[in-house]
Design a protein around this motif. Structure first.
Motif, PDB file in Angstrom:
ATOM      1  N   TYR A 253       0.847  -1.198   0.000  1.00 46.72           N
ATOM      2  CA  TYR A 253       0.000   0.000   0.000  1.00 46.72           C
ATOM      3  C   TYR A 253       0.876   1.239   0.000  1.00 46.72           C
ATOM      4  CZ  TYR A 253      -3.598  -3.355   1.306  1.00 46.72           C
ATOM      5  OH  TYR A 253      -4.451  -4.435   1.311  1.00 46.72           O
ATOM      6  N   ASN A 254       0.604   2.145  -0.923  1.00 46.34           N
ATOM      7  CA  ASN A 254       1.301   3.431  -0.940  1.00 46.34           C
ATOM      8  C   ASN A 254       0.564   4.418  -0.043  1.00 46.34           C
ATOM      9  OD1 ASN A 254       3.120   2.456  -2.754  1.00 46.34           O
ATOM     10  ND2 ASN A 254       2.416   3.659  -4.495  1.00 46.34           N
ATOM     11  N   ILE A 255       1.322   5.058   0.834  1.00 46.69           N
ATOM     12  CA  ILE A 255       0.743   6.021   1.780  1.00 46.69           C
ATOM     13  C   ILE A 255       1.354   7.387   1.480  1.00 46.69           C
ATOM     14  CG2 ILE A 255       0.483   6.614   4.247  1.00 46.69           C
ATOM     15  CD1 ILE A 255      -0.703   3.909   3.750  1.00 46.69           C
ATOM     16  N   GLY A 256       0.491   8.373   1.238  1.00 45.60           N
ATOM     17  CA  GLY A 256       1.016   9.712   0.939  1.00 45.60           C
ATOM     18  C   GLY A 256       0.036  10.786   1.336  1.00 45.60           C
ATOM     19  N   GLY A 257       0.445  12.028   1.140  1.00 46.71           N
ATOM     20  CA  GLY A 257      -0.360  13.139   1.631  1.00 46.71           C
ATOM     21  C   GLY A 257      -1.076  13.921   0.549  1.00 46.71           C
ATOM     22  N   GLU A 258      -0.884  13.532  -0.738  1.00 50.97           N
ATOM     23  CA  GLU A 258      -1.364  14.374  -1.854  1.00 50.97           C
ATOM     24  C   GLU A 258      -0.992  15.826  -1.563  1.00 50.97           C
ATOM     25  OE1 GLU A 258      -4.996  12.397  -4.042  1.00 50.97           O
ATOM     26  OE2 GLU A 258      -5.470  12.553  -1.906  1.00 50.97           O
ATOM     27  N   ASN A 259       0.268  16.017  -1.189  1.00 52.18           N
ATOM     28  CA  ASN A 259       0.733  17.303  -0.683  1.00 52.18           C
ATOM     29  C   ASN A 259       2.142  17.578  -1.229  1.00 52.18           C
ATOM     30  OD1 ASN A 259       0.844  19.612   1.053  1.00 52.18           O
ATOM     31  ND2 ASN A 259       2.053  18.415   2.498  1.00 52.18           N
ATOM     32  N   GLU A 260       2.195  17.781  -2.545  1.00 52.37           N
ATOM     33  CA  GLU A 260       3.500  17.999  -3.186  1.00 52.37           C
ATOM     34  C   GLU A 260       3.949  19.446  -3.009  1.00 52.37           C
ATOM     35  OE1 GLU A 260       4.096  16.497  -7.212  1.00 52.37           O
ATOM     36  OE2 GLU A 260       2.144  15.529  -7.046  1.00 52.37           O
ATOM     37  N   ARG A 261       5.192  19.604  -2.592  1.00 54.29           N
ATOM     38  CA  ARG A 261       5.747  20.959  -2.404  1.00 54.29           C
ATOM     39  C   ARG A 261       7.211  20.959  -2.815  1.00 54.29           C
ATOM     40  NH1 ARG A 261       1.394  23.921   0.302  1.00 54.29           N
ATOM     41  NH2 ARG A 261       0.158  22.227   1.188  1.00 54.29           N
ATOM     42  N   PRO A 262       7.656  22.013  -3.516  1.00 54.12           N
ATOM     43  CA  PRO A 262       9.092  22.162  -3.761  1.00 54.12           C
ATOM     44  C   PRO A 262       9.815  22.558  -2.480  1.00 54.12           C
ATOM     45  CG  PRO A 262       7.861  23.961  -4.816  1.00 54.12           C
ATOM     46  CD  PRO A 262       6.844  23.069  -4.148  1.00 54.12           C
ATOM     47  N   ASN A 263      11.088  22.193  -2.387  1.00 57.01           N
ATOM     48  CA  ASN A 263      11.842  22.453  -1.151  1.00 57.01           C
ATOM     49  C   ASN A 263      11.858  23.933  -0.785  1.00 57.01           C
ATOM     50  OD1 ASN A 263      12.395  19.745  -1.031  1.00 57.01           O
ATOM     51  ND2 ASN A 263      14.397  19.912  -2.028  1.00 57.01           N
ATOM     52  N   LEU A 264      11.971  24.799  -1.792  1.00 59.74           N
ATOM     53  CA  LEU A 264      12.022  26.235  -1.479  1.00 59.74           C
ATOM     54  C   LEU A 264      10.747  26.695  -0.775  1.00 59.74           C
ATOM     55  CD1 LEU A 264      13.766  27.833  -4.602  1.00 59.74           C
ATOM     56  CD2 LEU A 264      14.563  27.896  -2.224  1.00 59.74           C
ATOM     57  N   GLU A 265       9.622  26.101  -1.161  1.00 56.40           N
ATOM     58  CA  GLU A 265       8.369  26.493  -0.497  1.00 56.40           C
ATOM     59  C   GLU A 265       8.372  26.050   0.974  1.00 56.40           C
ATOM     60  OE1 GLU A 265       4.568  25.161  -2.206  1.00 56.40           O
ATOM     61  OE2 GLU A 265       3.695  25.431  -0.197  1.00 56.40           O
ATOM     62  N   ILE A 266       8.900  24.864   1.219  1.00 50.22           N
ATOM     63  CA  ILE A 266       8.970  24.369   2.602  1.00 50.22           C
ATOM     64  C   ILE A 266       9.809  25.328   3.448  1.00 50.22           C
ATOM     65  CG2 ILE A 266       9.799  22.471   4.082  1.00 50.22           C
ATOM     66  CD1 ILE A 266       7.457  21.621   2.331  1.00 50.22           C
ATOM     67  N   VAL A 267      10.959  25.704   2.893  1.00 53.74           N
ATOM     68  CA  VAL A 267      11.871  26.575   3.651  1.00 53.74           C
ATOM     69  C   VAL A 267      11.227  27.952   3.840  1.00 53.74           C
ATOM     70  CG1 VAL A 267      14.162  27.642   3.638  1.00 53.74           C
ATOM     71  CG2 VAL A 267      13.875  25.273   2.890  1.00 53.74           C
ATOM     72  N   GLU A 268      10.535  28.415   2.811  1.00 53.63           N
ATOM     73  CA  GLU A 268       9.875  29.727   2.907  1.00 53.63           C
ATOM     74  C   GLU A 268       8.826  29.701   4.023  1.00 53.63           C
ATOM     75  OE1 GLU A 268       7.469  33.014   2.540  1.00 53.63           O
ATOM     76  OE2 GLU A 268       6.638  31.091   1.949  1.00 53.63           O
ATOM     77  N   ARG A 269       8.074  28.613   4.098  1.00 51.92           N
ATOM     78  CA  ARG A 269       7.027  28.518   5.134  1.00 51.92           C
ATOM     79  C   ARG A 269       7.638  28.456   6.534  1.00 51.92           C
ATOM     80  NH1 ARG A 269       1.735  26.054   4.298  1.00 51.92           N
ATOM     81  NH2 ARG A 269       1.097  26.512   2.194  1.00 51.92           N
ATOM     82  N   ILE A 270       8.735  27.718   6.656  1.00 48.13           N
ATOM     83  CA  ILE A 270       9.378  27.606   7.976  1.00 48.13           C
ATOM     84  C   ILE A 270       9.927  28.971   8.404  1.00 48.13           C
ATOM     85  CG2 ILE A 270      11.322  26.583   9.250  1.00 48.13           C
ATOM     86  CD1 ILE A 270      10.903  24.061   7.461  1.00 48.13           C
ATOM     87  N   THR A 271      10.630  29.640   7.497  1.00 48.36           N
ATOM     88  CA  THR A 271      11.225  30.927   7.878  1.00 48.36           C
ATOM     89  C   THR A 271      10.127  31.931   8.240  1.00 48.36           C
ATOM     90  OG1 THR A 271      11.358  31.594   5.551  1.00 48.36           O
ATOM     91  CG2 THR A 271      13.340  30.626   6.513  1.00 48.36           C
TER      92      THR A 271
END
Ligand code: NAD
Ligand code: TYD
Length: 372
Positions: A253-271
């Motif tokens: 079974y594949n488990i995922g979040g249907e939540n694709e994000r580029p790394n820059l967006e992740i870092v932008e959200r954290i900062t």
């Protein structure tokens, strides 16, 4: 055959002192009063007794040992009368698999084989007994997607690109082979990138978060446009439990979040979140004076583009429809809520990550970045 909850009430959890294992144990114990767990963990740099410190020891026994120790695993299965293994133990960081692949073959391939051998010996002797071997794996075994490719289904061809993903792919194949050849009752879940409490700060989200607090560079590999499908660890653990309790033997079974994000967006959200947290709570500036946010400057100023990871997979994405259809799996934690919760957890658990950083973390961070 589908296992009843009773059969899966007592289990051996390998790698239970690591990030996902520890979260799984918490969730499982709180959801099933009768559940008893034996943890087998070698306490590598990523394993931490503190991750299980507040858990009732009468319900969760810790055994310090290696999954490659087949006689030990056999003894634990027999002595505790265990019919379920949930297998998390692994070397799990791609960057480490590039600088030192040997440990990945030893733990992920040989270690998984050792567990399968022990399970076969104990569970399949004589007329056999109801049992389940659940293998926790990753979407990285499927390789890298192009930006317009369809997400990974369970039928996607295996094309692992890093020593980490190749070692996990080998372990997946061994699990499959023990089912096909010896009729060991197995299930496997292949999950996307996790985040949440207790994650070792070498992985993207906790690393960026703690570097913001310390005013250290935020290393972006390559152009930062690599895409991952992020899932809160609690949703992953729910998926594992569903596969364990209701999944069909022999299935993946594949488990995922249907939540694709580029790394820059992740870092932008954290900062942005750290900036906002400092603006709302003046005590943070006193606790973390080296953060740019302590002086009202944006943490984004710490972003540093570094040399790309060799063989860096461009995109992962999971098609979770089989798990939705057969297991009733749906993620329950939105990315906004999960990230907010995770940042709050790291801010509230400074003692935990300070202790982690006293060890190998600091050396690893210092020695492995080459600025472009
Ligand atoms: P982790 O690195 O945080 O923890 C691994 C644990 O395994 C540690 O407690 C470590 O001490 C233990 N361990 C390592 N070698 C061992 C050995 N030889 N014997 C016994 N114990 C040993 O890893 P994690 O992020 O919690 O990942 C757990 C599993 O989930 C892994 O199999 C990984 O491949 C898989 N997975 C992880 C992610 C993710 O985003 N972290 C995503 C999908 C799948
Ligand atoms: P990581 O958390 O190591 O997970 P994985 O490689 O298993 O997906 O990395 C997630 C993404 O973030 C991956 O594309 C590599 C990138 N990354 C950086 O850009 N900088 C970093 O310091 C780290 C650790 C990762």
């Amino acid at each position: 055959m589908t296992l009843s909850c009773k059969t899966t009430s007592n289990m051996l959890v390998t790698g239970g002192a690591g990030f996902i294992g520890a979260n799984f144990i918490r969730q499982r114990l709180s959801g099933d009063e009768s559940c008893r767990i034996v943890v087998l963990d070698a306490l590598t740099y990523a394993g931490n007794r503190a991750n299980l410190a507040d858990i009732d020891p009468s319900r969760c026994e810790f055994v310090h040992g290696d999954i490659r120790d087949t006689p030990l695993v056999e003894r634990l299965l027999r002595e505790h009368d265990l019919s379920t293994i949930v297998h998390f133990a692994a070397e799990s960081h791609v960057d480490r698999s590039i600088t030192g692949p040997d440990a990945f073959i030893e733990t992920n391939v040989q270690g998984t084989h050792s567990l399968l051998k022990a399970a076969r010996t104990v569970w399949l002797a004589g007329s056999g007994r109801p049992h389940r071997f659940h293998h926790v794996s990753t979407d990285e075994v499927y390789g890298s997607l192009g930006m317009s490719d369809a997400p990974f289904t369970e039928e996607h061809q295996y094309q692992p690109n890093s020593p980490y993903s190749a070692s996990k792919a080998a372990s997946d194949h061994l699990v499959r082979a023990y089912h096909h050849t010896f009729h060991l009752e197995v299930t496997t879940t292949n999950c996307s990138n996790n985040y949440g409490p207790f994650q070792f700060p070498e992985k993207l989200i906790p690393l960026m978060l703690l570097n913001c607090l310390h005013g250290k560079p935020l290393p972006i590999y390559g152009d930062g446009k690599h895409v991952r499908d992020w899932l809160h660890v609690d949703d992953h653990c729910r998926g594992i439990s569903l596969a364990l309790d209701t999944g069909r033997v022999g299935e993946v079974y594949n488990i995922g979040g249907e939540n694709e994000r580029p790394n820059l967006e992740i870092v932008e959200r954290i900062t942005a979140s750290i900036d906002a947290a400092f603006a709302a709570d003046r005590s943070l500036a006193r606790r973390f004076p080296d953060s740019p946010a302590a002086e009202g400057r944006p943490c984004w100023s710490l972003v540093t583009y570094v040399k790309d990871r060799p063989g860096h997979d461009r995109r992962y994405a999971i098609d979770p429809r089989k798990a939705q259809r057969e297991l009733g799996y749906t993620p329950q934690i939105t990315f906004d809520a999960g990230l907010t919760r995770t940042i709050a957890w790291y801010l509230a658990n400074e003692r935990w990550w300070r202790a982690v950083m006293d060890g190998s973390y600091r050396d690893w961070i210092t020695h492995n970045y080459a600025t472009r």
